[in-house]
Design a protein around this motif. Structure first.
Motif, mmCIF file in Angstrom:
data_model
loop_
_atom_site.group_PDB
_atom_site.id
_atom_site.type_symbol
_atom_site.label_atom_id
_atom_site.label_comp_id
_atom_site.label_asym_id
_atom_site.label_seq_id
_atom_site.Cartn_x
_atom_site.Cartn_y
_atom_site.Cartn_z
ATOM 1 N N SER A 60 0.822 -1.158 0.034
ATOM 2 C CA SER A 60 0.052 -0.069 -0.231
ATOM 3 C C SER A 60 0.861 1.360 -0.015
ATOM 4 C CB SER A 60 -0.942 0.058 1.134
ATOM 5 O OG SER A 60 -1.876 -1.112 1.233
ATOM 6 N N ILE A 61 1.832 1.196 0.952
ATOM 7 C CA ILE A 61 2.791 2.456 0.875
ATOM 8 C C ILE A 61 3.565 2.388 -0.753
ATOM 9 C CG2 ILE A 61 5.013 3.165 1.555
ATOM 10 C CD1 ILE A 61 3.929 1.963 4.451
ATOM 11 N N VAL A 62 3.937 1.453 -1.159
ATOM 12 C CA VAL A 62 4.533 1.661 -2.315
ATOM 13 C C VAL A 62 3.724 2.157 -3.571
ATOM 14 C CG1 VAL A 62 5.755 0.497 -4.360
ATOM 15 C CG2 VAL A 62 6.258 -0.267 -1.873
ATOM 16 N N VAL A 63 2.464 1.797 -3.315
ATOM 17 C CA VAL A 63 1.553 2.093 -4.369
ATOM 18 C C VAL A 63 1.111 3.726 -4.266
ATOM 19 C CG1 VAL A 63 -1.003 1.965 -5.504
ATOM 20 C CG2 VAL A 63 0.170 -0.191 -4.822
ATOM 21 N N THR A 64 0.874 4.120 -2.865
ATOM 22 C CA THR A 64 0.604 5.490 -2.884
ATOM 23 C C THR A 64 1.662 6.234 -3.201
ATOM 24 O OG1 THR A 64 -0.859 4.685 -0.684
ATOM 25 C CG2 THR A 64 0.120 6.993 -0.832
ATOM 26 N N PHE A 65 2.881 5.880 -2.888
ATOM 27 C CA PHE A 65 3.987 6.619 -3.301
ATOM 28 C C PHE A 65 4.296 6.908 -4.662
ATOM 29 C CE2 PHE A 65 8.563 6.590 -4.802
ATOM 30 C CZ PHE A 65 8.991 7.741 -4.130
ATOM 31 N N HIS A 66 3.910 5.773 -5.483
ATOM 32 C CA HIS A 66 3.917 6.157 -7.091
ATOM 33 C C HIS A 66 2.666 6.937 -7.532
ATOM 34 C CE1 HIS A 66 6.972 2.903 -6.561
ATOM 35 N NE2 HIS A 66 7.437 3.376 -7.868
ATOM 36 N N ALA A 67 1.649 6.844 -6.947
ATOM 37 C CA ALA A 67 0.562 7.654 -7.081
ATOM 38 C C ALA A 67 0.692 9.246 -6.713
ATOM 39 C CB ALA A 67 -0.947 7.092 -6.342
ATOM 40 N N VAL A 68 1.356 9.355 -5.858
ATOM 41 C CA VAL A 68 1.676 10.715 -5.301
ATOM 42 C C VAL A 68 2.989 11.099 -6.365
ATOM 43 C CG1 VAL A 68 2.636 12.274 -3.654
ATOM 44 C CG2 VAL A 68 0.918 10.501 -2.913
ATOM 45 N N CYS A 69 3.750 10.354 -6.674
ATOM 46 C CA CYS A 69 5.073 11.011 -7.462
ATOM 47 C C CYS A 69 4.472 11.355 -8.813
ATOM 48 C CB CYS A 69 5.882 9.856 -7.408
ATOM 49 S SG CYS A 69 7.077 9.637 -6.133
ATOM 50 N N PHE A 70 3.427 10.494 -9.306
ATOM 51 C CA PHE A 70 2.888 10.964 -10.627
ATOM 52 C C PHE A 70 2.039 12.166 -10.579
ATOM 53 C CE2 PHE A 70 -0.681 10.551 -13.919
ATOM 54 C CZ PHE A 70 0.313 10.250 -15.012
ATOM 55 N N SER A 71 1.326 12.501 -9.511
ATOM 56 C CA SER A 71 0.796 13.600 -9.185
ATOM 57 C C SER A 71 1.659 14.950 -9.312
ATOM 58 C CB SER A 71 -0.259 13.588 -7.884
ATOM 59 O OG SER A 71 0.684 13.978 -6.731
ATOM 60 N N PHE A 72 2.810 14.563 -8.701
ATOM 61 C CA PHE A 72 3.957 15.809 -8.767
ATOM 62 C C PHE A 72 4.523 15.916 -10.180
ATOM 63 C CE2 PHE A 72 4.697 14.888 -3.999
ATOM 64 C CZ PHE A 72 3.816 15.862 -3.547
ATOM 65 N N LEU A 73 4.462 14.832 -10.977
ATOM 66 C CA LEU A 73 5.123 15.215 -12.326
ATOM 67 C C LEU A 73 4.050 15.986 -13.092
ATOM 68 C CD1 LEU A 73 6.857 13.020 -14.632
ATOM 69 C CD2 LEU A 73 4.627 12.693 -15.184
ATOM 70 N N ILE A 74 2.670 15.588 -12.851
ATOM 71 C CA ILE A 74 1.628 16.585 -13.117
ATOM 72 C C ILE A 74 2.112 17.921 -12.771
ATOM 73 C CG2 ILE A 74 -0.917 17.089 -13.616
ATOM 74 C CD1 ILE A 74 -1.232 14.085 -13.079
ATOM 75 N N PHE A 75 2.060 18.215 -11.437
ATOM 76 C CA PHE A 75 2.353 19.356 -10.854
ATOM 77 C C PHE A 75 3.518 20.034 -11.525
ATOM 78 C CE2 PHE A 75 4.123 21.983 -7.453
ATOM 79 C CZ PHE A 75 2.844 22.821 -7.167
ATOM 80 N N SER A 76 4.530 19.211 -11.798
ATOM 81 C CA SER A 76 5.728 20.001 -12.320
ATOM 82 C C SER A 76 5.560 20.710 -13.699
ATOM 83 C CB SER A 76 6.804 19.004 -12.594
ATOM 84 O OG SER A 76 6.493 18.202 -13.648
ATOM 85 N N GLY A 77 4.738 20.532 -14.239
ATOM 86 C CA GLY A 77 4.404 21.225 -15.514
ATOM 87 C C GLY A 77 5.213 20.709 -16.671
ATOM 88 N N ILE A 78 5.939 19.553 -16.493
ATOM 89 C CA ILE A 78 6.798 19.138 -17.602
ATOM 90 C C ILE A 78 5.894 18.520 -18.699
ATOM 91 C CG2 ILE A 78 6.985 16.691 -16.733
ATOM 92 C CD1 ILE A 78 9.740 18.455 -18.178
ATOM 93 N N LEU A 79 4.471 17.940 -18.377
ATOM 94 C CA LEU A 79 3.755 17.433 -19.548
ATOM 95 C C LEU A 79 3.331 18.618 -20.353
ATOM 96 C CD1 LEU A 79 1.399 15.110 -17.234
ATOM 97 C CD2 LEU A 79 3.374 14.658 -18.874
ATOM 98 N N ASP A 80 3.495 19.884 -19.971
ATOM 99 C CA ASP A 80 2.944 21.048 -20.817
ATOM 100 C C ASP A 80 4.197 21.143 -21.645
ATOM 101 O OD1 ASP A 80 1.008 23.256 -21.400
ATOM 102 O OD2 ASP A 80 2.758 24.634 -20.765
ATOM 103 N N GLN A 81 5.182 20.985 -21.260
ATOM 104 C CA GLN A 81 6.530 21.323 -22.330
ATOM 105 C C GLN A 81 6.590 20.076 -23.449
ATOM 106 O OE1 GLN A 81 10.075 22.398 -20.178
ATOM 107 N NE2 GLN A 81 8.949 22.695 -18.374
ATOM 108 N N LEU A 82 6.424 18.867 -22.949
ATOM 109 C CA LEU A 82 6.174 17.819 -23.576
ATOM 110 C C LEU A 82 5.189 17.381 -24.747
ATOM 111 C CD1 LEU A 82 7.665 14.993 -21.220
ATOM 112 C CD2 LEU A 82 9.156 15.923 -22.969
ATOM 113 N N LEU A 83 4.011 17.849 -24.302
ATOM 114 C CA LEU A 83 2.818 17.726 -24.974
ATOM 115 C C LEU A 83 2.476 18.932 -26.103
ATOM 116 C CD1 LEU A 83 0.549 15.845 -22.500
ATOM 117 C CD2 LEU A 83 2.010 14.794 -24.216
ATOM 118 N N PHE A 84 3.014 20.040 -25.604
ATOM 119 C CA PHE A 84 2.542 21.274 -26.421
ATOM 120 C C PHE A 84 3.665 22.164 -26.847
ATOM 121 C CE2 PHE A 84 -1.105 20.207 -23.345
ATOM 122 C CZ PHE A 84 -1.860 19.853 -24.112
#
Length: 401
Positions: A377-401
């Motif tokens: 559960s801790i590992v799954v939660t950690f990865h779910a949170v890390c993915f949210s921070f990837l969204i938060f970082s704005g890197i997707l905006d640079q890669l997709l647009f």
């Protein structure tokens, strides 16, 4: 030693000035168990000048105007309540909207003209949360007396002005009026020194290495190879850890300096990456903000939805409340699609977590529950949170647009 204007806790030189200035207060608390009120005020003015003077003078002017505005606004609402105890809700909502207005203008202005608002200054969000909290607790009858000078000291408590934590007025006022005993202050002093040293380790060692050494490299990798590569994970992990250690370091400095001044300011982080589920994560991450949003937005919204019977199902009402809450939290970070997506993603995780808890109550006897499942559960939660921070970082905006 050359005097410089600087952002709080961003420069080791700031701490040299801080220790020199705090030494008389520390000795007085340690040997006499009391504070000089005038010295704390002088200390506040000096460090506000260090943070908002010089090249930051426009922020300083905005801060002064903001504090005057909020002080008069809260006074006006308190005066109205004393004259009309059974006050209309419309006045309350108007007062809350007025308290939020400066922050709203700061957030919206760049969206239209691309430039920062003239009302902006470092820490405006945290001061706004304090102001709104004050009005709401007056309305609830929890704060019956208004002392403008104490309120100003609450707003301008310099250790927490830039990075939080978001304190509660009633707790702060109690400690403002009564210094800790000599025996209790020894504990405060030990906690303060520990928090500051741990903050140095977090921010200036781990945060620096992750943010200045590793992050540029993994950013270059993900920009070169794209999302569908191993660099995706490298960026996600490094950015998430950097975000934590940098922000937690700032918060530890604020709490530690508060401790040295004889204030038991609440901590902001409690091992969030060891949370076994997303709800527990938010009980450990940026706790003062999480609890503020919970108490002053989510709980009040839920009360209204249930009282007005907007939804027949409490589950539906709760889910709507979560989406509203995290959408507001996302927009608070900024008016960009990835901040909004960040908020909606966490709302989806929270609703999913609640659905899983309900499922476990029905099927719990048939599901394993041991140390292995907790680690999972801790590992799954950690990865779910890390993915949210990837969204938060704005890197997707640079890669997709």
């Amino acid at each position: 030693m050359k005097f410089e204007h600087m952002i709080p806790y961003a420069n080791p030189l700031y701490f040299i000035w801080l220790i020199i200035a705090l030494l008389p207060m520390i000795l007085l608390l340690l040997y006499k168990g009391k504070r000089w009120g005038w010295y704390q005020i002088a200390l506040t003015l000096v460090f506000l000048y260090i943070s908002f003077g010089g090249q930051y003078w426009q922020q300083g002017v905005a801060l002064i105007g903001y504090v005057i505005f909020q002080t008069l606004l809260v006074y006006g609402y308190h005066y109205y309540r004393t004259k009309k105890p059974n006050n209309r809700s419309s006045i309350f909502y108007l007062a809350v909207a007025a308290a939020i207005l400066p922050l709203f203008l700061v957030k919206v202005t760049p969206f239209f003209d691309g430039q920062a608002s003239i009302f902006n200054f470092l820490g405006i969000s945290y001061l706004t949360f304090k102001s709104v909290q004050m009005i709401m607790e007056m309305r609830d009858g929890l704060i019956k007396e208004y002392h403008p000078f104490r309120y100003i000291q609450f707003l301008l408590f310099f250790p927490t002005i830039s990075s939080g934590p978001i304190d509660r007025y009633r707790r702060f006022e109690k400690e403002l009026l009564e210094a800790p005993s000599k025996e209790k202050y020894v504990d405060f002093l030990e906690k303060g020194v520990w928090n500051i040293f741990l903050g140095f380790f977090y921010k200036f060692i781990l945060g620096y290495y992750l943010g200045q050494v590793m992050l540029p490299g993994v950013t270059k990798e993900i920009m070169s190879h794209g999302l569908f590569s191993w660099s995706f994970f490298g960026y996600m992990y490094v950015y998430s850890l950097y975000l934590f250690f940098d922000f937690a370091g700032y918060s530890l400095f604020a709490v530690g300096v508060s401790n040295l001044m004889g204030y038991d300011t609440p901590v902001n982080f409690n091992k969030p990456f060891l949370a076994p589920n997303i709800k527990e994560f938010w009980n450990r991450w940026h706790m003062s903000l999480s609890f503020w949003f919970r108490d002053y937005i989510y709980m009040r919204l839920m009360f209204t939805l249930i009282k007005k019977k907007v939804f027949k199902s409490r589950i539906v009402a709760s889910n709507v409340g979560y989406f509203a809450l995290f959408l507001i939290m996302g927009v608070w970070h900024g008016l960009t699609w990835y901040y909004v997506l960040y908020g909606l993603y966490h709302a989806l995780l929270i609703c999913g977590n609640d659905a899983w808890i309900r499922f476990k109550k029905k099927k719990g006897k048939n599901l394993p529950s041991n140390k292995a499942t907790k680690v999972f559960s801790i590992v799954v939660t950690f990865h779910a949170v890390c993915f949210s921070f990837l969204i938060f970082s704005g890197i997707l905006d640079q890669l997709l647009f």
